[in-house]
Design a protein around this motif. Structure first.
Motif, PDB file in Angstrom:
ATOM      1  N   VAL A   1       0.864  -1.186   0.000  1.00 40.05           N
ATOM      2  CA  VAL A   1       0.000   0.000   0.000  1.00 40.05           C
ATOM      3  C   VAL A   1       0.898   1.234   0.000  1.00 40.05           C
ATOM      4  CG1 VAL A   1      -1.831   1.226   1.220  1.00 40.05           C
ATOM      5  CG2 VAL A   1      -1.684  -1.264   1.424  1.00 40.05           C
ATOM      6  N   LEU A   2       0.781   2.037  -1.042  1.00 39.33           N
ATOM      7  CA  LEU A   2       1.587   3.252  -1.126  1.00 39.33           C
ATOM      8  C   LEU A   2       0.658   4.453  -0.967  1.00 39.33           C
ATOM      9  CD1 LEU A   2       4.407   4.502  -1.795  1.00 39.33           C
ATOM     10  CD2 LEU A   2       3.745   4.415  -4.204  1.00 39.33           C
ATOM     11  N   SER A   3       1.025   5.349  -0.071  1.00 39.11           N
ATOM     12  CA  SER A   3       0.218   6.556   0.156  1.00 39.11           C
ATOM     13  C   SER A   3       0.921   7.750  -0.468  1.00 39.11           C
ATOM     14  CB  SER A   3       0.067   6.818   1.659  1.00 39.11           C
ATOM     15  OG  SER A   3      -0.639   5.772   2.269  1.00 39.11           O
ATOM     16  N   THR A   4       0.152   8.610  -1.130  1.00 39.04           N
ATOM     17  CA  THR A   4       0.734   9.836  -1.689  1.00 39.04           C
ATOM     18  C   THR A   4       0.243  11.023  -0.879  1.00 39.04           C
ATOM     19  OG1 THR A   4       0.537   8.787  -3.850  1.00 39.04           O
ATOM     20  CG2 THR A   4       1.055  11.150  -3.825  1.00 39.04           C
ATOM     21  N   VAL A   5       1.175  11.784  -0.370  1.00 37.45           N
ATOM     22  CA  VAL A   5       0.840  13.026   0.325  1.00 37.45           C
ATOM     23  C   VAL A   5       1.380  14.155  -0.531  1.00 37.45           C
ATOM     24  CG1 VAL A   5       1.075  14.371   2.454  1.00 37.45           C
ATOM     25  CG2 VAL A   5       1.085  11.870   2.563  1.00 37.45           C
ATOM     26  N   ARG A   6       0.530  15.025  -0.994  1.00 37.26           N
ATOM     27  CA  ARG A   6       0.976  16.128  -1.865  1.00 37.26           C
ATOM     28  C   ARG A   6       1.495  17.267  -0.988  1.00 37.26           C
ATOM     29  NH1 ARG A   6      -2.330  16.562  -7.207  1.00 37.26           N
ATOM     30  NH2 ARG A   6      -2.641  14.350  -7.657  1.00 37.26           N
ATOM     31  N   ALA A   7       2.717  17.703  -1.279  1.00 40.86           N
ATOM     32  CA  ALA A   7       3.282  18.819  -0.509  1.00 40.86           C
ATOM     33  C   ALA A   7       3.327  20.055  -1.404  1.00 40.86           C
ATOM     34  CB  ALA A   7       4.692  18.467  -0.033  1.00 40.86           C
ATOM     35  N   GLY A   8       3.141  21.221  -0.785  1.00 45.59           N
ATOM     36  CA  GLY A   8       3.130  22.451  -1.564  1.00 45.59           C
ATOM     37  C   GLY A   8       4.529  22.970  -1.866  1.00 45.59           C
ATOM     38  N   SER A   9       5.489  22.568  -1.039  1.00 42.78           N
ATOM     39  CA  SER A   9       6.850  23.077  -1.215  1.00 42.78           C
ATOM     40  C   SER A   9       7.844  22.051  -0.676  1.00 42.78           C
ATOM     41  CB  SER A   9       7.024  24.369  -0.419  1.00 42.78           C
ATOM     42  OG  SER A   9       6.895  24.065   0.972  1.00 42.78           O
ATOM     43  N   TYR A  10       9.114  22.287  -0.991  1.00 40.70           N
ATOM     44  CA  TYR A  10      10.180  21.417  -0.451  1.00 40.70           C
ATOM     45  C   TYR A  10      10.176  21.442   1.074  1.00 40.70           C
ATOM     46  CZ  TYR A  10      14.849  20.270   1.221  1.00 40.70           C
ATOM     47  OH  TYR A  10      15.890  19.761   1.949  1.00 40.70           O
ATOM     48  N   GLU A  11      10.037  22.640   1.647  1.00 44.13           N
ATOM     49  CA  GLU A  11      10.062  22.753   3.111  1.00 44.13           C
ATOM     50  C   GLU A  11       8.924  21.941   3.735  1.00 44.13           C
ATOM     51  OE1 GLU A  11      12.236  24.010   5.273  1.00 44.13           O
ATOM     52  OE2 GLU A  11      13.565  24.703   3.675  1.00 44.13           O
ATOM     53  N   GLU A  12       7.766  21.963   3.088  1.00 47.97           N
ATOM     54  CA  GLU A  12       6.634  21.204   3.628  1.00 47.97           C
ATOM     55  C   GLU A  12       6.919  19.697   3.535  1.00 47.97           C
ATOM     56  OE1 GLU A  12       2.827  22.284   1.850  1.00 47.97           O
ATOM     57  OE2 GLU A  12       1.956  20.431   2.672  1.00 47.97           O
ATOM     58  N   ALA A  13       7.529  19.275   2.429  1.00 42.99           N
ATOM     59  CA  ALA A  13       7.856  17.858   2.250  1.00 42.99           C
ATOM     60  C   ALA A  13       8.873  17.408   3.297  1.00 42.99           C
ATOM     61  CB  ALA A  13       8.404  17.630   0.839  1.00 42.99           C
ATOM     62  N   LEU A  14       9.893  18.228   3.495  1.00 45.56           N
ATOM     63  CA  LEU A  14      10.913  17.917   4.511  1.00 45.56           C
ATOM     64  C   LEU A  14      10.267  17.833   5.896  1.00 45.56           C
ATOM     65  CD1 LEU A  14      13.948  17.737   5.385  1.00 45.56           C
ATOM     66  CD2 LEU A  14      13.931  20.234   5.499  1.00 45.56           C
ATOM     67  N   GLY A  15       9.371  18.790   6.156  1.00 47.02           N
ATOM     68  CA  GLY A  15       8.687  18.824   7.452  1.00 47.02           C
ATOM     69  C   GLY A  15       7.873  17.560   7.699  1.00 47.02           C
ATOM     70  N   LEU A  16       7.234  17.031   6.645  1.00 51.60           N
ATOM     71  CA  LEU A  16       6.440  15.807   6.808  1.00 51.60           C
ATOM     72  C   LEU A  16       7.333  14.658   7.275  1.00 51.60           C
ATOM     73  CD1 LEU A  16       4.259  15.940   3.575  1.00 51.60           C
ATOM     74  CD2 LEU A  16       3.363  15.730   5.910  1.00 51.60           C
ATOM     75  N   ALA A  17       8.451  14.478   6.577  1.00 52.65           N
ATOM     76  CA  ALA A  17       9.361  13.384   6.940  1.00 52.65           C
ATOM     77  C   ALA A  17       9.890  13.594   8.360  1.00 52.65           C
ATOM     78  CB  ALA A  17      10.519  13.310   5.941  1.00 52.65           C
ATOM     79  N   MET A  18      10.167  14.853   8.692  1.00 54.13           N
ATOM     80  CA  MET A  18      10.767  15.120  10.006  1.00 54.13           C
ATOM     81  C   MET A  18       9.772  15.000  11.149  1.00 54.13           C
ATOM     82  SD  MET A  18      13.611  17.989   9.173  1.00 54.13           S
ATOM     83  CE  MET A  18      14.252  17.962  10.818  1.00 54.13           C
ATOM     84  N   ASP A  19       8.510  15.321  10.883  1.00 53.06           N
ATOM     85  CA  ASP A  19       7.520  15.291  11.966  1.00 53.06           C
ATOM     86  C   ASP A  19       6.975  13.894  12.225  1.00 53.06           C
ATOM     87  OD1 ASP A  19       7.855  17.954  12.266  1.00 53.06           O
ATOM     88  OD2 ASP A  19       6.037  18.545  11.183  1.00 53.06           O
ATOM     89  N   HIS A  20       7.234  12.958  11.298  1.00 51.84           N
ATOM     90  CA  HIS A  20       6.694  11.607  11.539  1.00 51.84           C
ATOM     91  C   HIS A  20       7.459  10.954  12.689  1.00 51.84           C
ATOM     92  CE1 HIS A  20       4.814   7.772  10.905  1.00 51.84           C
ATOM     93  NE2 HIS A  20       3.988   8.364  10.051  1.00 51.84           N
ATOM     94  N   GLU A  21       6.741  10.137  13.478  1.00 56.85           N
ATOM     95  CA  GLU A  21       7.415   9.574  14.658  1.00 56.85           C
ATOM     96  C   GLU A  21       8.500   8.560  14.291  1.00 56.85           C
ATOM     97  OE1 GLU A  21       4.902   7.435  17.324  1.00 56.85           O
ATOM     98  OE2 GLU A  21       3.972   6.239  15.749  1.00 56.85           O
ATOM     99  N   TYR A  22       8.375   7.953  13.113  1.00 53.54           N
ATOM    100  CA  TYR A  22       9.410   6.993  12.712  1.00 53.54           C
ATOM    101  C   TYR A  22      10.546   7.700  11.978  1.00 53.54           C
ATOM    102  CZ  TYR A  22       6.119   3.209  13.766  1.00 53.54           C
ATOM    103  OH  TYR A  22       5.265   2.339  14.397  1.00 53.54           O
ATOM    104  N   GLY A  23      11.715   7.118  11.999  1.00 52.83           N
ATOM    105  CA  GLY A  23      12.863   7.758  11.338  1.00 52.83           C
ATOM    106  C   GLY A  23      13.856   6.735  10.822  1.00 52.83           C
ATOM    107  N   ASN A  24      13.327   5.692  10.126  1.00 50.86           N
ATOM    108  CA  ASN A  24      14.246   4.643   9.673  1.00 50.86           C
ATOM    109  C   ASN A  24      14.982   5.084   8.408  1.00 50.86           C
ATOM    110  OD1 ASN A  24      15.014   2.113  10.684  1.00 50.86           O
ATOM    111  ND2 ASN A  24      14.122   1.097   8.895  1.00 50.86           N
ATOM    112  N   GLY A  25      14.239   5.194   7.299  1.00 50.58           N
ATOM    113  CA  GLY A  25      14.864   5.580   6.033  1.00 50.58           C
ATOM    114  C   GLY A  25      14.049   6.635   5.326  1.00 50.58           C
ATOM    115  N   THR A  26      14.659   7.287   4.350  1.00 52.20           N
ATOM    116  CA  THR A  26      13.957   8.259   3.529  1.00 52.20           C
ATOM    117  C   THR A  26      14.751   8.449   2.246  1.00 52.20           C
ATOM    118  OG1 THR A  26      12.939  10.465   3.498  1.00 52.20           O
ATOM    119  CG2 THR A  26      15.114  10.306   4.483  1.00 52.20           C
ATOM    120  N   ALA A  27      14.107   9.072   1.239  1.00 59.07           N
ATOM    121  CA  ALA A  27      14.822   9.313  -0.011  1.00 59.07           C
ATOM    122  C   ALA A  27      14.314  10.595  -0.641  1.00 59.07           C
ATOM    123  CB  ALA A  27      14.606   8.143  -0.976  1.00 59.07           C
TER     124      ALA A  27
END
Ligand code: NAD
Length: 499
Positions: free
Chosen positions: A389-415
């Motif tokens: 299951v792949l979820s798409t979250v649309r971000a308005g800007s790079y900063e918003e996209a970075l913020g999403l990854a950073m605010d999530h409680e998990y922090g294993n991997g990212t790309a």
């Protein structure tokens, strides 16, 4: 139906607790074996045997210990197909993916052949007049590891290879879902020359885990699995004074910048999102395109790729993209979360809910799903789904996209997928996640680097494999020494600088 065993003191031994867990063939849904669930008394016996075997192994010089690893690599290559078959049969992953599971473990064994070099200590000649100071790394004694179902070869090897190369004994409590491969690995280690009692496999559930956590002879616990259990094991193990490292769940985001090559990004997402049915802690489960235009282009490229995925049993050939999930309960949980996504307003662009495979109707197959317009308050975003299951979250800007990854409680991997070096560099620098890919969707570090997540994906301060593992499986002793001719003064009452 086959009754599986433990591996204790150099032999396969039947369980005595009278408790068993069913081992399924996930492709057919049939129970194909039972694995014994050890009692505390059975764990005690294994610990006693390990403690008796370990001192002689610690005294064996590191080069000889490394030679066992060399031979083990040869045997892993010899038996690669047999091991992979055992994995596919119980886990359900495709045959090439099962070989990858063995291969990524084997590479850590190769790294451990360097144990003599990695175990060299530090030495300061003339730390003071006539005084030498040296530090050595000594094994801990009896170590234990508790591993998840999704990599039944790789993760056990990530633990036991460095532990044994450092001179410890190791007790493995593998997942009760796919215990056959770990038993085979223990036999192969002995065929490679490891004396008996040093690597034992005790199958079981919470009862065996708790017995290991509370056993005062067990010096360290390595755990990989879901976050609630990681937190439980970390706190109970630490409270018992052990050295503990625990790796938990994940929700890995892939940021897709508008300048990315969308074909490459879509290919990467399909492999990283659906490979192994999404049952990888480094799977990408959230795509974050930046800007609506990029999002539309990405979805347009993803849909036909996802609809083409070939889902089937490992026996159907090497062109199967992914197999069943591990249990009926896992399937039910995944489909429940998909329903929650629909109920909470996400757009289900590819709907795999009615997927069924002729001849395998009772297997635990889950069709691929793609969500668009997912928002951070939804359960499908907050929870680890561990399915295709792949979820798409649309971000308005790079900063918003970075913020999403950073605010999530998990922090294993990212790309991040982009052609812009500045953006990629900024992302790698600022993101609070342990493993980062730049145009690489699953950035699993190689054996000579180390593997570990941040936030709720990792507990403890040392990672798996690489030089970290040699620190985790040894403790440092520092000796300050002088000889009688170096002793010039009488009693000393104050601390002072070295001459
Ligand atoms: P799990 O937490 O259910 O089980 C892991 C191990 O813990 C098994 O050996 C199991 O027998 C044992 N266990 C389960 N419940 C227990 C309890 N109450 N008390 C004591 N021990 C218990 O995990 P799983 O379903 O086997 O594996 C999937 C999970 O592992 C996912 O969350 C995935 O993200 C995670 N994982 C993480 C990494 C990583 O490196 N961060 C790697 C692989 C898998």
């Amino acid at each position: 139906m086959q009754d599986l065993t433990h591996y204790v003191d150099g032999a396969r031994v039947a369980g005595t607790s009278g408790r068993f867990a069913d081992v399924f063939n996930p492709a057919t849904g049939e129970v194909q074996a039972r694995t014994p669930l050890a009692s505390a008394a059975e764990v005690d016996r294994a610990v006693e045997i390990a403690a008796a075997a370990q001192p002689a192994w610690a005294e064996t010089n590191p080069q000889r210990r490394a030679r066992v690893m060399m031979k083990f690599v040869e045997l892993l290559n010899r038996d690669m197909d047999k091991l992979a078959e055992a994995i596919s049969r119980e886990h359900g992953k495709t045959f090439p993916d099962a070989k990858g599971d063995v291969q990524r473990g084997l590479e850590v064994v190769e790294f451990c052949i360097g144990a003599p070099h990695l175990l060299k200590g530090e030495y300061t000649d003339n730390a003071g007049r006539g005084i030498d100071m040296y530090s050595m790394r000594q094994p801990l004694g009896v170590c234990a590891g508790i591993t998840p179902f999704n990599f039944p070869a790789m993760i056990p090897m990530w633990m036991f290879a460095p532990a044994l190369a450092c001179g410890n004994a190791f007790i493995l409590k593998p997942s009760e879902r796919d215990p056959s491969c770990p038993l085979m690995l223990a036999e192969l280690m002995e065929e490679a020359g490891l004396p008996k009692g040093l690597l034992q496999v005790v199958n079981g559930d919470k009862e065996a885990v708790d017995a290991l956590l509370d056993h005062e002879v067990v010096q360290s616990i390595g755990f990989v699995g879901s976050t609630p259990i990681a937190q439980y094991i970390y706190s109970r193990g630490c409270a018992a004074g052990k050295r503990v490292q625990c790796f938990g769940g994940a929700k890995n985001h892939m940021i897709v910048m508008p300048d990315a090559d969308m074909d490459q990004a879509a290919d990467a997402l399909v492999g990283a999102g659906y490979g192994a049915a999404g049952e990888r802690c480094m799977a990408i489960s959230v795509a974050v395109p930046v800007g609506d235009e990029a999002a539309d282009r990405l979805i347009e490229k993803l849909v036909p790729r996802i609809e083409k995925l070939k889902v089937g049993p490992y026996t159907a050939g090497d062109d199967v993209d992914y197999g069943p999930v591990v249990t009926a309960a896992a399937k039910e949980k995944i489909l429940g979360l998909v329903q929650s996504g629909v109920d909470q307003g996400a757009e289900l662009v590819v709907d795999g809910r009615n997927f069924s495979l002729q001849g395998y109707e009772d297997g635990f197959f889950v069709g691929p799903h793609l969500f668009d317009r997912v928002t951070p308050d939804m359960d499908i975003y907050r929870q680890e789904i561990f399915g295709p299951v792949l979820s798409t979250v649309r971000a308005g800007s790079y900063e918003e996209a970075l913020g999403l990854a950073m605010d999530h409680e998990y922090g294993n991997g990212t790309a991040i997928f982009t052609r812009d070096g500045d953006t990629a560099r900024d992302f790698a620098n600022r993101v609070n996640i342990g493993m980062v890919g730049v145009n690489v969707p699953i950035p699993v570090p190689l054996a000579y680097h180390s593997f570990g997540g941040w936030k709720k994906s990792g507990f403890g301060d040392l990672n798996q494999h690489g030089t970290d593992s040699f620190k985790f499986y040894t403790r440092t002793k520092t000796v300050t020494a002088r000889w009688p001719s170096g002793i010039k003064e009488g009693g000393e009452f104050n601390f002072r600088a070295m001459d």
